[in-house]
Design a protein around this motif. Structure first.
Motif, PDB file in Angstrom:
ATOM      1  N   ILE A  53       5.232   2.906  13.261  1.00 19.62           N
ATOM      2  CA  ILE A  53       5.342   1.680  12.465  1.00 19.62           C
ATOM      3  C   ILE A  53       6.729   1.063  12.620  1.00 19.62           C
ATOM      4  O   ILE A  53       6.871  -0.165  12.738  1.00 19.62           O
ATOM      5  N   HIS A  54       7.757   1.907  12.645  1.00 16.68           N
ATOM      6  CA  HIS A  54       9.122   1.402  12.835  1.00 16.68           C
ATOM      7  C   HIS A  54       9.241   0.679  14.175  1.00 16.68           C
ATOM      8  O   HIS A  54       9.807  -0.428  14.248  1.00 16.68           O
ATOM      9  N   GLY A  84      -2.571   9.000   4.705  1.00 19.16           N
ATOM     10  CA  GLY A  84      -3.769   8.174   4.777  1.00 19.16           C
ATOM     11  C   GLY A  84      -3.461   6.725   5.098  1.00 19.16           C
ATOM     12  O   GLY A  84      -4.091   6.119   5.971  1.00 19.16           O
ATOM     13  N   VAL A  85      -2.470   6.161   4.426  1.00 19.58           N
ATOM     14  CA  VAL A  85      -2.140   4.748   4.639  1.00 19.58           C
ATOM     15  C   VAL A  85      -1.456   4.532   5.984  1.00 19.58           C
ATOM     16  O   VAL A  85      -1.763   3.578   6.708  1.00 19.58           O
ATOM     17  N   THR A  86      -0.514   5.403   6.340  1.00 19.76           N
ATOM     18  CA  THR A  86       0.203   5.208   7.606  1.00 19.76           C
ATOM     19  C   THR A  86      -0.729   5.358   8.802  1.00 19.76           C
ATOM     20  O   THR A  86      -0.690   4.548   9.734  1.00 19.76           O
ATOM     21  N   LEU A 141       0.828  -1.214   0.000  1.00 16.32           N
ATOM     22  CA  LEU A 141       0.000   0.000   0.000  1.00 16.32           C
ATOM     23  C   LEU A 141       0.857   1.257   0.000  1.00 16.32           C
ATOM     24  O   LEU A 141       0.556   2.229  -0.701  1.00 16.32           O
ATOM     25  N   LEU A 142       1.928   1.253   0.812  1.00 18.73           N
ATOM     26  CA  LEU A 142       2.811   2.410   0.846  1.00 18.73           C
ATOM     27  C   LEU A 142       3.428   2.666  -0.522  1.00 18.73           C
ATOM     28  O   LEU A 142       3.504   3.811  -0.991  1.00 18.73           O
ATOM     29  N   LYS A 143       3.873   1.604  -1.182  1.00 17.90           N
ATOM     30  CA  LYS A 143       4.474   1.783  -2.501  1.00 17.90           C
ATOM     31  C   LYS A 143       3.444   2.254  -3.509  1.00 17.90           C
ATOM     32  O   LYS A 143       3.738   3.090  -4.373  1.00 17.90           O
ATOM     33  N   CYS A 194       0.832  21.242   4.329  1.00 15.42           N
ATOM     34  CA  CYS A 194       2.022  20.437   4.041  1.00 15.42           C
ATOM     35  C   CYS A 194       2.874  20.246   5.291  1.00 15.42           C
ATOM     36  O   CYS A 194       3.338  19.131   5.583  1.00 15.42           O
ATOM     37  N   LEU A 195       3.089  21.307   6.033  1.00 22.71           N
ATOM     38  CA  LEU A 195       3.911  21.220   7.245  1.00 22.71           C
ATOM     39  C   LEU A 195       3.283  20.289   8.274  1.00 22.71           C
ATOM     40  O   LEU A 195       3.958  19.430   8.855  1.00 22.71           O
ATOM     41  N   ASN A 196       1.998  20.438   8.497  1.00 21.32           N
ATOM     42  CA  ASN A 196       1.341  19.596   9.500  1.00 21.32           C
ATOM     43  C   ASN A 196       1.205  18.156   9.040  1.00 21.32           C
ATOM     44  O   ASN A 196       1.352  17.229   9.838  1.00 21.32           O
ATOM     45  N   MET A 197       0.944  17.966   7.756  1.00 27.19           N
ATOM     46  CA  MET A 197       0.859  16.604   7.250  1.00 27.19           C
ATOM     47  C   MET A 197       2.207  15.908   7.365  1.00 27.19           C
ATOM     48  O   MET A 197       2.285  14.709   7.667  1.00 27.19           O
ATOM     49  N   GLY A 198       3.291  16.635   7.125  1.00 28.82           N
ATOM     50  CA  GLY A 198       4.621  16.061   7.280  1.00 28.82           C
ATOM     51  C   GLY A 198       4.882  15.603   8.709  1.00 28.82           C
ATOM     52  O   GLY A 198       5.477  14.544   8.934  1.00 28.82           O
ATOM     53  N   LEU A 199       4.425  16.395   9.684  1.00 28.27           N
ATOM     54  CA  LEU A 199       4.595  15.998  11.083  1.00 28.27           C
ATOM     55  C   LEU A 199       3.772  14.758  11.424  1.00 28.27           C
ATOM     56  O   LEU A 199       4.237  13.866  12.155  1.00 28.27           O
ATOM     57  N   ARG A 200       2.559  14.672  10.898  1.00 25.46           N
ATOM     58  CA  ARG A 200       1.728  13.502  11.151  1.00 25.46           C
ATOM     59  C   ARG A 200       2.340  12.241  10.533  1.00 25.46           C
ATOM     60  O   ARG A 200       2.333  11.167  11.136  1.00 25.46           O
ATOM     61  N   ILE A 201       2.884  12.385   9.340  1.00 23.17           N
ATOM     62  CA  ILE A 201       3.532  11.243   8.684  1.00 23.17           C
ATOM     63  C   ILE A 201       4.742  10.799   9.486  1.00 23.17           C
ATOM     64  O   ILE A 201       4.964   9.589   9.688  1.00 23.17           O
ATOM     65  N   ALA A 202       5.543  11.757   9.968  1.00 21.58           N
ATOM     66  CA  ALA A 202       6.728  11.412  10.756  1.00 21.58           C
ATOM     67  C   ALA A 202       6.346  10.632  12.007  1.00 21.58           C
ATOM     68  O   ALA A 202       7.001   9.646  12.374  1.00 21.58           O
ATOM     69  N   HIS A 203       5.280  11.066  12.676  1.00 22.76           N
ATOM     70  CA  HIS A 203       4.822  10.347  13.875  1.00 22.76           C
ATOM     71  C   HIS A 203       4.384   8.931  13.529  1.00 22.76           C
ATOM     72  O   HIS A 203       4.732   7.959  14.221  1.00 22.76           O
ATOM     73  N   SER A 204       3.616   8.781  12.438  1.00 18.40           N
ATOM     74  CA  SER A 204       3.129   7.457  12.053  1.00 18.40           C
ATOM     75  C   SER A 204       4.277   6.538  11.646  1.00 18.40           C
ATOM     76  O   SER A 204       4.286   5.349  11.993  1.00 18.40           O
ATOM     77  N   LEU A 205       5.245   7.070  10.912  1.00 22.54           N
ATOM     78  CA  LEU A 205       6.381   6.246  10.500  1.00 22.54           C
ATOM     79  C   LEU A 205       7.192   5.783  11.707  1.00 22.54           C
ATOM     80  O   LEU A 205       7.678   4.642  11.748  1.00 22.54           O
TER      81      LEU A 205
END
Length: 539
Positions: free
Chosen positions: A449-450, A385-387, A331-333, A435-446
Motif C-alpha cells: 500500500i505504501h 482483513g482490510v489491508t 476502514l483502517l481506522k 499472531c506471528l504469521n498474521m503480523g508478517l502478512r500485514i507487513a507485506h500488505s502495508l
C-alpha cells in the motif's frame, strides 16, 4: 456504475452482511451453549474441527479462486463465458470431495466408535453438503456482482435458522444419533441455501426489475453451461486469473485453517481438547467474523470496481484513486479501533465470559488464557482483513503470481511454528503462531500500500494513527478493568460480577466518547457510508 455508486453499494452490502453475520454468530453461540449441555466435548471436537474442516476445505478450494476472478471488473464482461467458467466449480468440487473424503476416512485416525459413533457416514454427508452448496455458485456471483443484497441476507439467514432449529430439536429428541444429527443439519443447511437462490432467480429473471437493472441473464435456461456460436466456451483471460487465484487460495486455506490442519493431521491435541479450543476460538472470533469479514468481502467488491489492476495510484483515474484512498484510510481506522477495544477489554472479561457461557468446563482450564491471547489476535485479524482486501483488488495477475511465493513461505512457516509452539505452550501455541504469521502478512500488505500511493497526494496509512486522547483512554480502561477483575471477579457472587461489568461499561462509554470527540473523520464515514445504508433500498 460510477465510483460513488460502487461505494454506496459496497457500504450497503457491508451493512447487510454485518447483520447477517451477527445473526449467524448469535445462533451459533446459542447452539454451542446448548449442545455443551447435551453432548460430549469429544463429539464437538469431531464435528467442529474434523468434519467442519473437510467441508470448508472442499468448498474453499472449489470456489474461492472463481469468486475472486469473476468479481473483478464488476458487471462489465461476457457473462455467458463467466457462467460457463463458474460451473467448473461443481466437477472440481466432486474431485475434491472424493479425494479429501478418502483422506478423512482412511488416512486420518478415526475417533473411538464408542464415544463418537457413525464417523464414516458423517464424512460422506459433509462432503456431499459441500458439493451441494457449489450448485448455487453461478447464482451467488451474479447476485453479488449486481448487488442483489437482500438475497444473500435472506437466503443465509433462513438456512441458518433452519439448521439451528433442526439440530436443537434432534439433540433433545434423539441425542444418541450423534454425528448423524450434525451431518443431516449441514446437508439441510446447504440444500436450503441452494433452494433459496433458485427460487429467487426463478421469479427474478425476465422480470421488469431485472430488465431495468440490465441483468445479463434472461432465464434459468441461460444459466446452464453452453457455447455461443463463434465464441470460445470460457474467457481464457479470466480462466488464467482464476488459476492464479487458485494457487493462492490453496495456500490461503492453509493459513486460514492452519491450526485445524495441525490438529487433524499431527494429532497434537485429543478430540476433547480440540472441542474446547474450537469453542474458545469461535467465541473469540465472533467480532472478527460478523464485522471484519463482511467489511472485507464487501469492500473487495468496491476496490475491484473502482481500481484497475496493476500500476499505482498515479496510473488510476484521480477521482477514483482519491476515493479509494479515503475509504481505505477510514476502514483502517475503523477496524483498528474495534480491534483495540476488543484487545483491551478482552483481558479483564475473558474468564467471566467463559464461565457464563460454558461453566467450569471452559473457565477452569486453559480457556481464559486462550481467550485473552485471542483478543489480542483479533487486532491483527482486523488489520489483515482490510489491508489484504485492498491489495488483492489492486494487484495485477503477475503480482498475484509473485505473492503466491510469499504465501507459500508463510504457509510452511505457520505449520512449523504451530507444531513447535503447540508442543511448548499447548493450545496457546496455535494463537502465537497465528499472531506471528498474521503480523508478517500485514507487513507485506502495508509495504504494498505504501508503494502503491508513493508519490501521490494521498496517504491512507494515516488511518493506523489513532488520536492521543483515544490511546490514553484505552490505557486507563485497561488498568481499571484489570483492577476490577482482581477485586470483584470471578469467584464472588452475582452482585460482584455485575459490578465488574458496570466498571467495564463505564470505561467503554468513555472510550466511545473519546472516539466521537477526537476521530471526527471516522465518525462521519460511519454515519454517512455505513449506518445510513441500513435504511436504504437496494440500488
Amino acid at each position: 456504475m460510477g465510483s460513488e455508486d460502487a461505494l454506496h453499494s459496497a457500504t450497503t452490502l457491508a451493512s447487510y452482511n454485518v447483520l447477517l453475520q451477527v445473526l449467524f454468530r448469535v445462533l451459533t453461540f446459542v447452539l454451542n451453549a446448548f449442545t455443551l449441555r447435551f453432548v460430549s466435548k469429544e463429539l464437538l471436537g469431531v464435528v467442529n474441527v474434523r468434519l467442519a474442516l473437510l467441508y470448508s476445505t472442499v468448498v474453499f478450494l472449489s470456489r474461492e479462486a472463481f469468486r475472486r476472478a469473476c468479481l473483478s471488473g464488476g458487471s462489465r464482461r461476457d457473462w455467458r463465458q463467466a457462467v460457463n467458467l463458474l460451473w467448473l466449480t461443481v466437477p472440481l468440487g466432486a474431485v475434491w470431495s472424493v479425494l479429501l473424503g478418502a483422506v478423512w476416512l482412511w488416512l486420518l485416525e478415526a475417533p473411538d466408535p464408542a464415544a463418537v459413533p457413525h464417523y464414516a457416514p458423517a464424512v460422506g454427508l459433509f462432503a456431499l453438503s459441500a458439493l451441494q452448496e457449489l450448485l448455487a455458485e453461478p447464482l451467488w456471483v451474479l447476485a453479488q456482482t449486481h448487488m442483489l443484497i437482500r438475497l444473500k441476507v435472506v437466503a443465509e439467514s433462513l438456512s441458518i435458522v433452519v439448521k439451528c432449529v433442526f439440530t436443537m430439536v434432534l439433540i433433545m429428541v434423539s441425542p444418541h444419533w450423534g454425528l448423524y444429527i450434525f451431518s443431516a443439519a449441514q446437508l439441510l443447511y446447504t440444500g436450503c441455501l441452494v433452494l433459496c437462490y433458485a427460487v429467487y432467480f426463478l421469479q427474478f429473471l425476465g422480470s421488469v426489475p431485472a430488465k431495468e437493472r440490465g441483468f445479463p441473464i434472461g432465464s434459468l435456461a441461460e444459466l446452464l453451461p453452453r457455447r455461443e456460436q463463434g465464441e470460445p466456451l470460457i474467457d481464457w483471460k479470466l480462466a488464467r486469473l482464476t488459476w492464479s487465484f487458485f494457487k493462492q487460495s490453496f495456500l490461503k486455506q492453509i493459513l486460514t485453517e492452519g491450526e485445524r490442519y495441525v490438529m487433524t493431521f499431527l494429532n497434537v491435541l485429543n478430540f476433547g481438547d480440540q472441542g474446547v479450543y474450537d469453542i474458545v476460538n469461535n467465541l473469540g472470533s465472533m467480532v472478527a467474523r460478523f464485522v471484519f469479514l463482511p467489511i472485507e468481502e464487501s469492500f473487495y467488491v468496491f476496490f475491484s470496481r473502482v481500481l484497475q489492476r496493476g500500476g499505482g495510484a498515479r496510473d488510476q483515474k484521480q477521482e477514483d484513486a482519491a476515493m479509494a484512498a479515503e475509504v481505505l484510510e477510514s476502514l483502517l481506522k475503523l477496524v483498528l479501533l474495534i480491534g483495540l477495544i476488543i484487545t483491551v477489554f478482552g483481558q479483564a472479561y475473558s474468564h467471566l465470559a467463559l464461565d457464563l457461557y460454558g461453566g467450569p468446563l471452559l473457565s477452569s482450564g486453559t480457556g481464559p488464557v486462550l481467550l485473552r491471547w485471542y483478543s489480542g489476535y483479533v487486532l491483527l485479524l482486523a488489520l489483515n482483513g482490510v489491508t489484504e482486501c485492498f491489495v488483492f483488488a489492486a494487484m495485477s495477475k503477475e503480482e498475484v503470481d509473485r505473492y503466491n511465493l510469499v504465501m507459500l513461505a508463510l504457509s510452511v512457516s505457520f505449520l512449523c511454528l504451530s507444531y513447535l509452539l503447540t508442543g511448548w505452550q499447548g493450545s496457546v501455541g496455535f494463537i502465537l503462531a497465528n499472531c506471528l504469521n498474521m503480523g508478517l502478512r500485514i507487513a507485506h500488505s502495508l509495504h504494498y500500500i505504501h508503494r502503491y500511493f508513493l508519490g501521490s497526494p494521498w496517504g491512507p496509512l494515516r488511518g493506523l494513527r489513532p488520536s492521543p486522547a483515544l490511546l490514553l483512554c484505552l490505557a486507563l480502561s485497561a488498568v481499571l478493568t484489570r483492577v476490577s477483575e482482581a477485586a470483584l471477579c470471578c469467584d464472588s457472587g452475582w452482585l460482584w460480577h455485575l459490578a465488574h461489568v458496570a466498571v467495564g461499561a463505564v470505561c467503554l462509554l468513555a472510550v466511545l466518547v473519546a472516539v466521537v470527540l477526537s476521530e471526527t473523520q471516522l465518525v462521519l464515514f460511519i454515519r454517512t457510508q455505513l449506518l445510513s445504508r441500513y435504511a436504504k433500498k437496494d440500488t
